[in-house]
Design a protein around this motif. Structure first.
Motif, PDB file in Angstrom:
ATOM      1  N   PHE A   7       0.772  -1.215   0.071  1.00 28.89           N
ATOM      2  CA  PHE A   7       0.060   0.035  -0.081  1.00 28.89           C
ATOM      3  C   PHE A   7       0.846   1.124  -0.158  1.00 28.89           C
ATOM      4  CE2 PHE A   7      -3.046   3.103   1.255  1.00 28.89           C
ATOM      5  CZ  PHE A   7      -4.326   2.537   1.014  1.00 28.89           C
ATOM      6  N   PHE A   8       0.568   1.914  -0.815  1.00 26.90           N
ATOM      7  CA  PHE A   8       1.496   3.315  -1.069  1.00 26.90           C
ATOM      8  C   PHE A   8       0.551   4.502  -0.620  1.00 26.90           C
ATOM      9  CE2 PHE A   8       2.248   0.100  -4.050  1.00 26.90           C
ATOM     10  CZ  PHE A   8       3.987   0.270  -3.937  1.00 26.90           C
ATOM     11  N   ASP A   9       1.096   5.251   0.427  1.00 31.06           N
ATOM     12  CA  ASP A   9       0.241   6.504   0.985  1.00 31.06           C
ATOM     13  C   ASP A   9       1.402   7.565   0.895  1.00 31.06           C
ATOM     14  OD1 ASP A   9      -1.259   8.404   2.341  1.00 31.06           O
ATOM     15  OD2 ASP A   9      -1.470   7.229   4.198  1.00 31.06           O
ATOM     16  N   PHE A  10       1.000   8.687  -0.063  1.00 26.64           N
ATOM     17  CA  PHE A  10       1.887   9.671  -0.023  1.00 26.64           C
ATOM     18  C   PHE A  10       1.520  10.845   1.263  1.00 26.64           C
ATOM     19  CE2 PHE A  10       1.821   7.759  -4.311  1.00 26.64           C
ATOM     20  CZ  PHE A  10       2.851   8.097  -4.657  1.00 26.64           C
ATOM     21  N   ASP A  11       2.647  11.216   1.551  1.00 30.64           N
ATOM     22  CA  ASP A  11       2.769  11.995   2.891  1.00 30.64           C
ATOM     23  C   ASP A  11       2.322  13.525   2.625  1.00 30.64           C
ATOM     24  OD1 ASP A  11       3.874   9.717   4.185  1.00 30.64           O
ATOM     25  OD2 ASP A  11       5.812  10.294   3.171  1.00 30.64           O
ATOM     26  N   SER A  12       1.316  14.119   3.430  1.00 30.91           N
ATOM     27  CA  SER A  12       0.769  15.337   3.336  1.00 30.91           C
ATOM     28  C   SER A  12       0.584  15.661   2.116  1.00 30.91           C
ATOM     29  CB  SER A  12       1.823  16.296   4.317  1.00 30.91           C
ATOM     30  OG  SER A  12       1.653  15.881   5.654  1.00 30.91           O
ATOM     31  N   TYR A  13       0.124  15.205   1.168  1.00 33.58           N
ATOM     32  CA  TYR A  13       0.235  15.410  -0.256  1.00 33.58           C
ATOM     33  C   TYR A  13       0.051  16.620  -0.857  1.00 33.58           C
ATOM     34  CZ  TYR A  13      -0.571  14.163  -5.368  1.00 33.58           C
ATOM     35  OH  TYR A  13      -0.299  14.108  -6.703  1.00 33.58           O
ATOM     36  N   GLU A 105      -3.252   7.590  -2.297  1.00 32.89           N
ATOM     37  CA  GLU A 105      -3.472   6.310  -1.800  1.00 32.89           C
ATOM     38  C   GLU A 105      -3.695   5.458  -3.179  1.00 32.89           C
ATOM     39  OE1 GLU A 105      -4.847   6.564   2.642  1.00 32.89           O
ATOM     40  OE2 GLU A 105      -6.378   6.173   0.987  1.00 32.89           O
ATOM     41  N   MET A 106      -2.791   4.262  -3.251  1.00 29.78           N
ATOM     42  CA  MET A 106      -2.858   3.158  -4.083  1.00 29.78           C
ATOM     43  C   MET A 106      -2.210   1.996  -3.491  1.00 29.78           C
ATOM     44  SD  MET A 106      -0.335   4.556  -7.190  1.00 29.78           S
ATOM     45  CE  MET A 106      -1.121   6.399  -6.636  1.00 29.78           C
ATOM     46  N   TYR A 107      -2.794   0.857  -4.244  1.00 28.49           N
ATOM     47  CA  TYR A 107      -2.067  -0.533  -3.701  1.00 28.49           C
ATOM     48  C   TYR A 107      -1.872  -1.296  -4.824  1.00 28.49           C
ATOM     49  CZ  TYR A 107      -6.576  -2.723  -4.103  1.00 28.49           C
ATOM     50  OH  TYR A 107      -7.775  -3.631  -4.414  1.00 28.49           O
ATOM     51  N   GLY A 108      -0.969  -2.224  -4.730  1.00 27.41           N
ATOM     52  CA  GLY A 108      -0.682  -3.275  -5.866  1.00 27.41           C
ATOM     53  C   GLY A 108      -0.645  -4.859  -4.939  1.00 27.41           C
ATOM     54  N   LEU A 109      -0.908  -5.796  -5.864  1.00 31.86           N
ATOM     55  CA  LEU A 109      -0.833  -7.079  -5.484  1.00 31.86           C
ATOM     56  C   LEU A 109       0.526  -7.796  -5.579  1.00 31.86           C
ATOM     57  CD1 LEU A 109      -4.385  -8.672  -6.553  1.00 31.86           C
ATOM     58  CD2 LEU A 109      -3.308  -8.677  -4.126  1.00 31.86           C
ATOM     59  N   CYS A 141       6.680   8.968   0.117  1.00 29.97           N
ATOM     60  CA  CYS A 141       5.383   7.965   0.097  1.00 29.97           C
ATOM     61  C   CYS A 141       5.702   6.834   1.213  1.00 29.97           C
ATOM     62  CB  CYS A 141       5.380   7.277  -1.330  1.00 29.97           C
ATOM     63  SG  CYS A 141       4.335   5.944  -1.325  1.00 29.97           S
ATOM     64  N   SER A 142       4.770   6.919   2.059  1.00 30.73           N
ATOM     65  CA  SER A 142       5.051   5.667   2.961  1.00 30.73           C
ATOM     66  C   SER A 142       4.455   4.504   2.575  1.00 30.73           C
ATOM     67  CB  SER A 142       4.149   6.100   4.272  1.00 30.73           C
ATOM     68  OG  SER A 142       4.968   7.327   4.907  1.00 30.73           O
ATOM     69  N   ILE A 143       4.990   3.432   2.891  1.00 29.35           N
ATOM     70  CA  ILE A 143       4.719   2.282   2.388  1.00 29.35           C
ATOM     71  C   ILE A 143       4.398   1.110   3.393  1.00 29.35           C
ATOM     72  CG2 ILE A 143       5.299  -0.028   0.961  1.00 29.35           C
ATOM     73  CD1 ILE A 143       7.172   2.266  -0.690  1.00 29.35           C
ATOM     74  N   GLY A 144       3.058   0.236   3.208  1.00 29.93           N
ATOM     75  CA  GLY A 144       2.898  -0.704   3.999  1.00 29.93           C
ATOM     76  C   GLY A 144       2.856  -2.117   3.312  1.00 29.93           C
ATOM     77  N   ALA A 145       3.050  -3.014   3.844  1.00 28.16           N
ATOM     78  CA  ALA A 145       2.798  -4.345   3.277  1.00 28.16           C
ATOM     79  C   ALA A 145       2.472  -5.457   4.383  1.00 28.16           C
ATOM     80  CB  ALA A 145       4.060  -4.958   2.777  1.00 28.16           C
ATOM     81  N   GLY A 146       1.387  -6.160   3.979  1.00 27.57           N
ATOM     82  CA  GLY A 146       0.884  -7.129   4.940  1.00 27.57           C
ATOM     83  C   GLY A 146      -0.030  -8.166   4.006  1.00 27.57           C
ATOM     84  N   PRO A 147      -0.447  -9.091   4.851  1.00 25.53           N
ATOM     85  CA  PRO A 147      -1.167 -10.405   4.112  1.00 25.53           C
ATOM     86  C   PRO A 147      -2.660  -9.928   3.595  1.00 25.53           C
ATOM     87  CG  PRO A 147      -1.282 -10.514   6.747  1.00 25.53           C
ATOM     88  CD  PRO A 147      -0.230  -9.362   6.384  1.00 25.53           C
ATOM     89  N   ASN A 148      -3.190  -8.851   3.904  1.00 20.86           N
ATOM     90  CA  ASN A 148      -4.335  -8.491   3.421  1.00 20.86           C
ATOM     91  C   ASN A 148      -4.208  -7.003   3.027  1.00 20.86           C
ATOM     92  OD1 ASN A 148      -4.889  -7.285   5.909  1.00 20.86           O
ATOM     93  ND2 ASN A 148      -6.350  -8.864   6.538  1.00 20.86           N
ATOM     94  N   LEU A 149      -5.180  -6.492   2.193  1.00 17.84           N
ATOM     95  CA  LEU A 149      -5.433  -4.903   2.158  1.00 17.84           C
ATOM     96  C   LEU A 149      -5.439  -4.189   3.155  1.00 17.84           C
ATOM     97  CD1 LEU A 149      -5.373  -2.702   0.110  1.00 17.84           C
ATOM     98  CD2 LEU A 149      -7.902  -3.056  -0.501  1.00 17.84           C
ATOM     99  N   ALA A 152      -2.094  -3.848   5.163  1.00 18.11           N
ATOM    100  CA  ALA A 152      -1.252  -3.088   4.475  1.00 18.11           C
ATOM    101  C   ALA A 152      -1.402  -1.609   4.473  1.00 18.11           C
ATOM    102  CB  ALA A 152      -1.225  -3.588   2.976  1.00 18.11           C
ATOM    103  N   LYS A 153      -2.663  -1.231   4.537  1.00 13.26           N
ATOM    104  CA  LYS A 153      -3.145   0.240   4.348  1.00 13.26           C
ATOM    105  C   LYS A 153      -2.777   0.648   5.926  1.00 13.26           C
ATOM    106  CE  LYS A 153      -6.989   3.198   4.378  1.00 13.26           C
ATOM    107  NZ  LYS A 153      -6.238   4.377   3.472  1.00 13.26           N
ATOM    108  N   VAL A 154      -3.141  -0.008   6.929  1.00 11.89           N
ATOM    109  CA  VAL A 154      -2.767   0.366   8.355  1.00 11.89           C
ATOM    110  C   VAL A 154      -1.218   0.467   8.488  1.00 11.89           C
ATOM    111  CG1 VAL A 154      -2.767  -0.664  10.697  1.00 11.89           C
ATOM    112  CG2 VAL A 154      -4.933  -0.867   9.448  1.00 11.89           C
ATOM    113  N   ALA A 155      -0.571  -0.655   8.048  1.00 12.30           N
ATOM    114  CA  ALA A 155       0.890  -0.405   7.979  1.00 12.30           C
ATOM    115  C   ALA A 155       1.553   0.750   7.329  1.00 12.30           C
ATOM    116  CB  ALA A 155       1.527  -1.745   7.283  1.00 12.30           C
ATOM    117  N   SER A 156       0.756   1.201   6.334  1.00 15.70           N
ATOM    118  CA  SER A 156       1.399   2.573   5.720  1.00 15.70           C
ATOM    119  C   SER A 156       1.393   3.774   6.432  1.00 15.70           C
ATOM    120  CB  SER A 156       0.493   2.689   4.281  1.00 15.70           C
ATOM    121  OG  SER A 156      -0.723   3.186   4.591  1.00 15.70           O
ATOM    122  N   GLY A 157       0.485   3.542   7.422  1.00 12.70           N
ATOM    123  CA  GLY A 157       0.464   4.949   8.441  1.00 12.70           C
ATOM    124  C   GLY A 157       1.254   4.906   9.675  1.00 12.70           C
TER     125      GLY A 157
END
Length: 408
Positions: A7-13, A105-109, A141-149, A152-157
């Protein structure tokens, strides 16, 4: 279970975009605002401003008290969309973008052979280097990775700004204990209050609930979904069909008259009608909302047949304005098309005047074509005449305007 999502979360975009565009703002506190007025709010704040307590929603006057050195910039949504498209292309070159969640915000598999911690760290370095080289170093960009979406989103923050957080199944649920319940995606103030009413004040307490307890707290199947998400299971809700198309606008102080508010509402309606046709939808209901200084909000709505035609929608909006008390000073106006249906769902024989008249559709198509080619203010119905300088292109929380079809 491997790491399936990034999950890709851009900072204070918005604020980061302004710092990239304006070198003199880099490293300085910045607030992005819809207009230069002390009565408006910041719609974004740089990390330098956040250190002084300035947040999204902070009034401009209050932001100046908290941070006297803050610089304010009027939002440039066209530029933010351009940066977004560039960022998406950069990530796409490294990992396929499965979906865009919002402007920042966007994400990839992750393919099976990329689901290890080492591969995620490699991809992170690749993406960050490419973003810096292609767009600039101010947009991070802050990035999170996880077993589910969800995870991954929680991790990005969790490691903002410009960080990486990896949540593996083996680390659950302990990896989440550093968070507060409201830090978790899907838990807002109302849900936080409900959790507290059930005696749940920490993420550790939340994760200790059984499936039935979660179902009871959430009041239904969403509790079971949340139980599964916290444990890394990939249980997401079904995609929903679009329900509304609309626009809103905060009226500038020098335009706060009822004639201006009405004209601006017609400008909003014509923008919404163009989008409606581009998406192939018909509207069954029209809503008008007006916020008035010191008097709250007025709302009126009416049923339609199944309508795309701008002139038919204009007649409906004129009828709604007759039901709105014209007292005080209008601050904000919103127009929304609801009860949407697709062309396949519309029985044309029931609405011959609306759907089967080729002259109306040809006029709308000609206007849409000219506005998409030369800008949305090129051809319009006269009801919007006094509002055409207002309501410029804006990025909504969950929608990114298409610059090809909606540019000013």
């Amino acid at each position: 279970m491997g790491l399936r999502y990034m999950f890709f979360d851009f900072d204070s975009y918005f604020a980061s975009c302004e710092q990239q565009l304006n070198e003199e703002l880099r490293g300085r506190p910045v607030g992005v605002v819809p207009m230069l007025a002390d009565t408006t709010c910041c719609i974004a704040a740089s990390y330098e401003a956040k250190r002084f307590g300035v947040r999204t929603g902070t009034k401009v006057a209050e932001a100046r008290k908290l941070c006297p050195e803050i610089q304010f910039k009027v939002a440039d949504h066209h530029e933010y969309i351009k940066f977004h498209e560039q960022a998406k292309a950069v990530i796409e070159n490294c990992l396929h973008v499965e979906a865009v969640m919002s402007i920042d915000e966007m994400y990839g598999l992750l393919p099976t052979h990329w689901q290890s911690v080492a591969e995620v760290e490699r991809l992170t370095r690749q993406v960050k280097a490419a973003l810096a080289a292609t767009i600039g170093e101010s947009i991070t960009c802050s990035i999170g990775a996880g077993p589910n979406l969800f995870l991954a989103k929680v991790a990005s923050g969790m490691r903002k700004p410009d960080g990486l957080k990896i949540i593996e199944t083996k680390d659950l649920p302990r990896a989440l204990y550093e968070l507060k319940p409201i830090d978790l995606y899907g838990i807002g103030p109302s849900m936080e209050a409900r959790l507290k009413a059930h005696g749940i004040h920490t993420v550790e307490q939340l994760c200790a609930l059984t499936q039935e307890q979660m179902r009871d707290v959430w009041g239904g199947i969403e509790g079971l979904r949340y139980y599964a998400r916290l444990r890394g299971e990939d249980w997401e809700g079904a995609e929903t069909q679009r329900r509304t198309v609309g626009h809103s606008h905060v009226i500038s102080p020098d335009k706060r008259s009822w004639s201006s508010a009405k004209a601006i509402s017609h400008r909003l309606l014509q923008k919404a009608a163009l989008r409606l046709r581009n998406m192939g939808y018909y509207a069954g209901r029209l809503e008008l909302k007006v916020r008035v200084m010191g008097q709250g909000k007025y709302k009126s709505d009416c049923r339609l047949g199944a309508v795309q035609d701008t002139r038919e929608l204009t007649g409906g909006l004129n009828r709604l304005w007759q039901e709105i008390p014209h007292e005080g000073y209008p601050l904000k106006v919103a127009v929304t098309l609801t009860d949407l249906t697709t062309a396949e769902s519309v029985a044309g024989s029931l609405f011959p005047d609306l759907l089967d008249d080729p002259r109306r559709s040809r006029i709308d198509q000609a206007m849409d074509s000219l506005n998409q080619k030369f800008g949305s203010r090129t051809v319009f119905l006269g009801s919007a005449l006094g509002g055409m300088s207002e309501a410029p292109l804006r990025i909504a929380f969950s929608r990114i305007p298409d610059l090809k079809t909606e540019r000013d």
